[in-house]
Design a protein around this motif. Sequence first.
Motif, PDB file in Angstrom:
ATOM      1  N   TYR A   1     -22.055  44.455  39.920  1.00 44.17           N
ATOM      2  CA  TYR A   1     -21.380  45.060  38.770  1.00 44.17           C
ATOM      3  C   TYR A   1     -21.846  44.420  37.462  1.00 44.17           C
ATOM      4  N   ASP A   2     -22.009  43.086  37.459  1.00 42.53           N
ATOM      5  CA  ASP A   2     -22.521  42.402  36.260  1.00 42.53           C
ATOM      6  C   ASP A   2     -23.897  42.932  35.881  1.00 42.53           C
ATOM      7  N   ASN A   3     -24.752  43.124  36.887  1.00 42.71           N
ATOM      8  CA  ASN A   3     -26.096  43.672  36.622  1.00 42.71           C
ATOM      9  C   ASN A   3     -25.992  45.097  36.086  1.00 42.71           C
ATOM     10  N   ASP A   4     -25.093  45.902  36.676  1.00 44.23           N
ATOM     11  CA  ASP A   4     -24.895  47.282  36.191  1.00 44.23           C
ATOM     12  C   ASP A   4     -24.436  47.283  34.737  1.00 44.23           C
ATOM     13  N   ILE A   5     -23.509  46.390  34.397  1.00 44.74           N
ATOM     14  CA  ILE A   5     -22.997  46.306  33.026  1.00 44.74           C
ATOM     15  C   ILE A   5     -24.122  45.934  32.066  1.00 44.74           C
TER      16      ILE A   5
ATOM     17  N   VAL B   1       0.011  30.860  26.809  1.00 45.43           N
ATOM     18  CA  VAL B   1      -0.067  31.110  28.246  1.00 45.43           C
ATOM     19  C   VAL B   1      -1.324  30.443  28.784  1.00 45.43           C
ATOM     20  N   THR B   2      -1.181  29.706  29.868  1.00 45.58           N
ATOM     21  CA  THR B   2      -2.325  29.098  30.538  1.00 45.58           C
ATOM     22  C   THR B   2      -2.710  30.008  31.684  1.00 45.58           C
ATOM     23  N   LYS B   3      -3.967  30.363  31.744  1.00 40.26           N
ATOM     24  CA  LYS B   3      -4.459  31.265  32.766  1.00 40.26           C
ATOM     25  C   LYS B   3      -5.491  30.572  33.635  1.00 40.26           C
ATOM     26  N   GLU B   4      -5.614  31.045  34.850  1.00 37.98           N
ATOM     27  CA  GLU B   4      -6.670  30.590  35.755  1.00 37.98           C
ATOM     28  C   GLU B   4      -7.724  31.694  35.789  1.00 37.98           C
ATOM     29  N   ASN B   5      -8.909  31.392  35.319  1.00 41.10           N
ATOM     30  CA  ASN B   5      -9.989  32.375  35.292  1.00 41.10           C
ATOM     31  C   ASN B   5     -11.011  32.024  36.347  1.00 41.10           C
ATOM     32  N   LEU B   6     -11.232  32.945  37.279  1.00 40.24           N
ATOM     33  CA  LEU B   6     -12.186  32.733  38.352  1.00 40.24           C
ATOM     34  C   LEU B   6     -13.597  32.761  37.785  1.00 40.24           C
ATOM     35  N   GLN B   7     -14.381  31.733  38.098  1.00 42.58           N
ATOM     36  CA  GLN B   7     -15.754  31.654  37.641  1.00 42.58           C
ATOM     37  C   GLN B   7     -16.671  31.857  38.839  1.00 42.58           C
ATOM     38  N   ILE B   8     -17.647  32.715  38.710  1.00 41.92           N
ATOM     39  CA  ILE B   8     -18.606  32.966  39.782  1.00 41.92           C
ATOM     40  C   ILE B   8     -19.995  32.744  39.219  1.00 41.92           C
TER      41      ILE B   8
END
Length: 161
Positions: free
Chosen positions: A52-56, A153-160
Amino acid sequence: MQLYKLKEEFEELMLMTDEDWVLPDDVLERLDKSKLDLKEKTQNICTIINGYDNDIDNLDKEIARLSAYKKSVTWNKDRLKKYLQFNLESIGCKTLEAWTFRLWFRKSESVEVDWDILLEDRFMSVKTTISPNKTAIKEALKDWEVIKGARLVTKENLQIK
């Protein structure tokens, strides 16, 4: 196996401890197999996300390419229209019927402003947009200031990677 089923299986296996909170060997084997299944499922999902990242990225490039092409086509159309207008006006032709097109001049009025700095204030309009300054709000909230209508607000952001 689906990811949510793997999660349920992990939770179920973790509850299978004996009275000393030790997992039996057969449960440990199932847990190891579930971990492998989870790694495989995670690998597949991350591969899809990467796709999806490549498509974007490709879509962004194509949008930029098409925008440049649209700008070029628009410029060429306007240039040809001005060329046609100049030549028709220079020979005094007010109307013309070509095989499939009919051309004529229509009067219109528009205002051209050469030096807006010379205009009086009554001829100027003010455009104002009001929006929250999130940077200032964040700094104030971090300084323990209470702000009605905003919160930190503290958020958890998934990093790949």
